[in-house]
Design an enzyme around this catalytic site. Sequence first.
Site, PDB file in Angstrom:
ATOM      1  N   SER A  26       3.992  -0.859   8.713  1.00 44.26           N
ATOM      2  CA  SER A  26       4.941  -1.615   9.281  1.00 44.26           C
ATOM      3  C   SER A  26       5.176  -0.461  10.542  1.00 44.26           C
ATOM      4  CB  SER A  26       6.187  -1.802   8.598  1.00 44.26           C
ATOM      5  OG  SER A  26       7.354  -2.234   9.437  1.00 44.26           O
TER       6      SER A  26
ATOM      7  N   TYR B  74      12.249   2.606   2.757  1.00 43.95           N
ATOM      8  CA  TYR B  74      11.285   1.600   3.122  1.00 43.95           C
ATOM      9  C   TYR B  74      10.556   2.483   4.464  1.00 43.95           C
ATOM     10  CZ  TYR B  74       8.940  -2.342   5.220  1.00 43.95           C
ATOM     11  OH  TYR B  74       8.161  -3.220   5.731  1.00 43.95           O
TER      12      TYR B  74
END
Length: 142
Positions: free
Chosen positions: A71, A113
């Site tokens: 990401s 994350y």
Amino acid sequence: DNVQKINVLMNNAGGGGYPSRELTVDGYERTFQSCHLGHFLLTARLFEEGMLNQDNSKSNGGGCTVINVSSVSHRCAEAWHFKEGDDKPEDLEYGYDFDNMNCEIIYPGGEAYFQAKLANILFTKELQRRADMQQQPTSNDG
């Protein structure tokens, strides 16, 4: 030993932003395990067991392609930790926080994350480095 080798392996997982730090039954922070450690372990085990196609000849497809989905938020990973509520330092560095891999020092919201997605990038770069080393001819000065 007539086992079909894997030609393409795609690792993808997303999840995080949990309000508090939670450990899996394996003892790892939940986001880090699901978004990175699972990919790492699966790929490493398949490699060790000879399940990934390592025949780099064009006639055999050029070997296994491993795709690790990450990401753009990996760019938000902070290379150091500070206490919640403290002001962020002006010279904040971004990168992997090796001292807080399992979020045992501090569990800041989405940081687990971000760190997991950065770990995906680092893992992918290391896989490519090793693949490149295997493909280079060795010299014998003997």
